[in-house]
Design a protein around this motif. Structure first.
Motif, PDB file in Angstrom:
ATOM      1  N   MET A   1       0.844  -1.190   0.000  1.00 31.14           N
ATOM      2  CA  MET A   1       0.000   0.000   0.000  1.00 31.14           C
ATOM      3  C   MET A   1       0.882   1.244   0.000  1.00 31.14           C
ATOM      4  O   MET A   1       1.879   1.297   0.709  1.00 31.14           O
ATOM      5  N   LYS A   2       0.516   2.233  -0.827  1.00 29.57           N
ATOM      6  CA  LYS A   2       1.323   3.449  -0.928  1.00 29.57           C
ATOM      7  C   LYS A   2       1.367   4.201   0.405  1.00 29.57           C
ATOM      8  O   LYS A   2       0.424   4.181   1.193  1.00 29.57           O
ATOM      9  N   LYS A   3       2.497   4.896   0.608  1.00 33.55           N
ATOM     10  CA  LYS A   3       2.668   5.671   1.838  1.00 33.55           C
ATOM     11  C   LYS A   3       1.573   6.731   1.970  1.00 33.55           C
ATOM     12  O   LYS A   3       1.058   6.970   3.065  1.00 33.55           O
ATOM     13  N   THR A   4       1.221   7.377   0.839  1.00 29.84           N
ATOM     14  CA  THR A   4       0.199   8.422   0.899  1.00 29.84           C
ATOM     15  C   THR A   4      -1.179   7.846   1.233  1.00 29.84           C
ATOM     16  O   THR A   4      -1.992   8.497   1.888  1.00 29.84           O
ATOM     17  N   THR A   5      -1.444   6.622   0.770  1.00 29.71           N
ATOM     18  CA  THR A   5      -2.726   5.983   1.092  1.00 29.71           C
ATOM     19  C   THR A   5      -2.810   5.666   2.579  1.00 29.71           C
ATOM     20  O   THR A   5      -3.844   5.879   3.219  1.00 29.71           O
ATOM     21  N   VAL A   6      -1.715   5.150   3.136  1.00 24.83           N
ATOM     22  CA  VAL A   6      -1.667   4.879   4.575  1.00 24.83           C
ATOM     23  C   VAL A   6      -1.866   6.169   5.355  1.00 24.83           C
ATOM     24  O   VAL A   6      -2.613   6.222   6.342  1.00 24.83           O
ATOM     25  N   CYS A   7      -1.212   7.240   4.881  1.00 28.33           N
ATOM     26  CA  CYS A   7      -1.349   8.548   5.546  1.00 28.33           C
ATOM     27  C   CYS A   7      -2.796   9.007   5.516  1.00 28.33           C
ATOM     28  O   CYS A   7      -3.312   9.533   6.500  1.00 28.33           O
ATOM     29  N   ASN A   8      -3.471   8.808   4.382  1.00 27.59           N
ATOM     30  CA  ASN A   8      -4.867   9.217   4.278  1.00 27.59           C
ATOM     31  C   ASN A   8      -5.769   8.407   5.192  1.00 27.59           C
ATOM     32  O   ASN A   8      -6.720   8.931   5.769  1.00 27.59           O
ATOM     33  N   LEU A   9      -5.503   7.103   5.327  1.00 25.43           N
ATOM     34  CA  LEU A   9      -6.300   6.271   6.222  1.00 25.43           C
ATOM     35  C   LEU A   9      -6.142   6.730   7.673  1.00 25.43           C
ATOM     36  O   LEU A   9      -7.114   6.804   8.433  1.00 25.43           O
ATOM     37  N   VAL A  10      -4.910   7.048   8.064  1.00 22.32           N
ATOM     38  CA  VAL A  10      -4.664   7.585   9.411  1.00 22.32           C
ATOM     39  C   VAL A  10      -5.380   8.914   9.580  1.00 22.32           C
ATOM     40  O   VAL A  10      -5.988   9.204  10.618  1.00 22.32           O
ATOM     41  N   LEU A  11      -5.346   9.730   8.517  1.00 22.61           N
ATOM     42  CA  LEU A  11      -5.990  11.045   8.541  1.00 22.61           C
ATOM     43  C   LEU A  11      -7.493  10.910   8.753  1.00 22.61           C
ATOM     44  O   LEU A  11      -8.084  11.582   9.600  1.00 22.61           O
ATOM     45  N   ILE A  12      -8.126  10.008   7.985  1.00 17.88           N
ATOM     46  CA  ILE A  12      -9.581   9.880   8.011  1.00 17.88           C
ATOM     47  C   ILE A  12     -10.077   9.275   9.318  1.00 17.88           C
ATOM     48  O   ILE A  12     -11.073   9.726   9.891  1.00 17.88           O
ATOM     49  N   PHE A  13      -9.374   8.258   9.801  1.00 14.66           N
ATOM     50  CA  PHE A  13      -9.898   7.508  10.947  1.00 14.66           C
ATOM     51  C   PHE A  13      -9.320   7.937  12.298  1.00 14.66           C
ATOM     52  O   PHE A  13      -9.859   7.559  13.334  1.00 14.66           O
ATOM     53  N   LEU A  14      -8.260   8.743  12.292  1.00 14.45           N
ATOM     54  CA  LEU A  14      -7.670   9.163  13.562  1.00 14.45           C
ATOM     55  C   LEU A  14      -7.531  10.680  13.678  1.00 14.45           C
ATOM     56  O   LEU A  14      -8.081  11.298  14.598  1.00 14.45           O
ATOM     57  N   LEU A  15      -6.794  11.297  12.747  1.00 14.44           N
ATOM     58  CA  LEU A  15      -6.448  12.708  12.895  1.00 14.44           C
ATOM     59  C   LEU A  15      -7.658  13.623  12.777  1.00 14.44           C
ATOM     60  O   LEU A  15      -7.883  14.485  13.637  1.00 14.44           O
ATOM     61  N   ILE A  16      -8.453  13.458  11.725  1.00  7.71           N
ATOM     62  CA  ILE A  16      -9.605  14.335  11.533  1.00  7.71           C
ATOM     63  C   ILE A  16     -10.684  14.117  12.596  1.00  7.71           C
ATOM     64  O   ILE A  16     -11.226  15.090  13.132  1.00  7.71           O
ATOM     65  N   PRO A  17     -11.041  12.868  12.955  1.00  2.00           N
ATOM     66  CA  PRO A  17     -11.974  12.705  14.081  1.00  2.00           C
ATOM     67  C   PRO A  17     -11.450  13.335  15.370  1.00  2.00           C
ATOM     68  O   PRO A  17     -12.219  13.918  16.128  1.00  2.00           O
ATOM     69  N   GLY A  18     -10.131  13.225  15.605  1.00  2.00           N
ATOM     70  CA  GLY A  18      -9.552  13.868  16.786  1.00  2.00           C
ATOM     71  C   GLY A  18      -9.671  15.374  16.716  1.00  2.00           C
ATOM     72  O   GLY A  18      -9.966  16.040  17.714  1.00  2.00           O
ATOM     73  N   THR A  19      -9.464  15.931  15.517  1.00  2.28           N
ATOM     74  CA  THR A  19      -9.604  17.377  15.324  1.00  2.28           C
ATOM     75  C   THR A  19     -11.046  17.814  15.548  1.00  2.28           C
ATOM     76  O   THR A  19     -11.310  18.857  16.171  1.00  2.28           O
ATOM     77  N   LEU A  20     -11.997  17.024  15.044  1.00  2.00           N
ATOM     78  CA  LEU A  20     -13.415  17.335  15.261  1.00  2.00           C
ATOM     79  C   LEU A  20     -13.761  17.322  16.750  1.00  2.00           C
ATOM     80  O   LEU A  20     -14.474  18.208  17.247  1.00  2.00           O
ATOM     81  N   TYR A  21     -13.246  16.332  17.456  1.00  2.00           N
ATOM     82  CA  TYR A  21     -13.545  16.216  18.884  1.00  2.00           C
ATOM     83  C   TYR A  21     -12.964  17.392  19.662  1.00  2.00           C
ATOM     84  O   TYR A  21     -13.665  18.026  20.471  1.00  2.00           O
ATOM     85  N   LEU A  22     -11.693  17.703  19.404  1.00  2.00           N
ATOM     86  CA  LEU A  22     -11.054  18.809  20.131  1.00  2.00           C
ATOM     87  C   LEU A  22     -11.690  20.149  19.755  1.00  2.00           C
ATOM     88  O   LEU A  22     -11.886  21.014  20.605  1.00  2.00           O
ATOM     89  N   GLY A  23     -12.031  20.303  18.467  1.00  2.00           N
ATOM     90  CA  GLY A  23     -12.648  21.550  18.031  1.00  2.00           C
ATOM     91  C   GLY A  23     -14.000  21.784  18.666  1.00  2.00           C
ATOM     92  O   GLY A  23     -14.358  22.913  19.012  1.00  2.00           O
ATOM     93  N   SER A  24     -14.785  20.702  18.834  1.00  2.00           N
ATOM     94  CA  SER A  24     -16.121  20.838  19.411  1.00  2.00           C
ATOM     95  C   SER A  24     -16.079  21.243  20.881  1.00  2.00           C
ATOM     96  O   SER A  24     -17.087  21.710  21.429  1.00  2.00           O
TER      97      SER A  24
END
Length: 234
Positions: free
Chosen positions: A1-24
């Motif tokens: 799996m490409k490095k950028t794809t792995v990065c996007n999966l981490v982004l979608i399932f960890l980083l962005i949900p974490g950002t949504l939680y902290l932002g709220s």
């Protein structure tokens, strides 16, 4: 799996949900800061795709044009819930990869909400529409021949089963003072007709415009050696 794809999966399932939680948990118009941070985060995997070479101006301009087209498709069509924007976002992901699809989704929603109004729903929409572009790119990118009917069915199911429920989840967390099973089921039931209209609009966009747009974009990529064409044909 490409490095950028792995990065996007981490982004979608960890980083962005974490950002949504902290932002709220912030006070005031927290959604502006959260949306800006999410745009910066969505750019990371996209620019990682240029790790071995410098991006060309024409590549960035082409993506900007696709984002502008997505914004215009949402603003111009005045039928509530019947918006072609997700179809354009998915076509962008198919043509240029899941990283570009996710970024196009997030940026297009943020920009178009200056016409429809920003609010606590904006970061959720950015994540949901970005996921649609990412999923389309992940499944169909690099495939030489795209069947419009297959694209339409994929778009319909993605909106109905993933993008729509994500937006309904936003309603659950931003409008409910007390989250109960009955309340959650009522929100998802009320959102189903809207999601169905949205899914039909996406499917029609993919069916009618998917093949012509992808053909033009593929020709553009081949002619100017854009994106991953040089990697595929060294």
């Amino acid at each position: 799996m490409k490095k950028t794809t792995v990065c996007n999966l981490v982004l979608i399932f960890l980083l962005i949900p974490g950002t949504l939680y902290l932002g709220s948990r912030m006070t005031g118009r927290w959604y502006y800061a959260t949306s800006t941070l999410m745009i910066m985060e969505t750019m990371l995997p996209f620019f990682l795709a240029f790790e071995t070479r410098k991006p060309q101006a024409r590549e960035l301009v082409t993506l900007a044009v696709m984002c502008a087209l997505a914004v215009a498709s949402r603003v111009v069509v005045m039928i509530p819930g019947f918006k072609p924007i997700t179809g354009i976002i998915m076509i962008t992901g198919i043509a240029f990869g899941p990283e570009a699809g996710f970024m196009a989704g997030a940026i297009s929603v943020f920009a178009s909400n200056f016409f429809f109004s920003q609010g606590p729903w904006t970061p959720w929409q950015m994540m949901a529409y970005g996921f649609g572009g990412f999923a389309a790119g992940l499944v169909f990118h690099r495939r030489k021949h795209q069947n419009p009917i297959v694209l339409a069915v994929f778009g319909f199911l993605t909106i109905l089963l993933a993008v729509g429920p994500l937006l309904d989840t936003c309603t659950v967390f931003t409008t409910g003072s007390k989250i109960t099973r009955k309340f959650v089921l009522a929100v998802y039931a009320a959102g189903f007709p809207y999601n169905l209209n949205h899914a039909i609009a996406c499917a029609l966009t993919m069916l009618l415009f998917g093949k012509p747009l992808l053909s033009k974009l593929d020709r553009l990529k081949t002619k100017y050696g854009m994106m991953d064409v040089r990697e595929e044909n060294p």
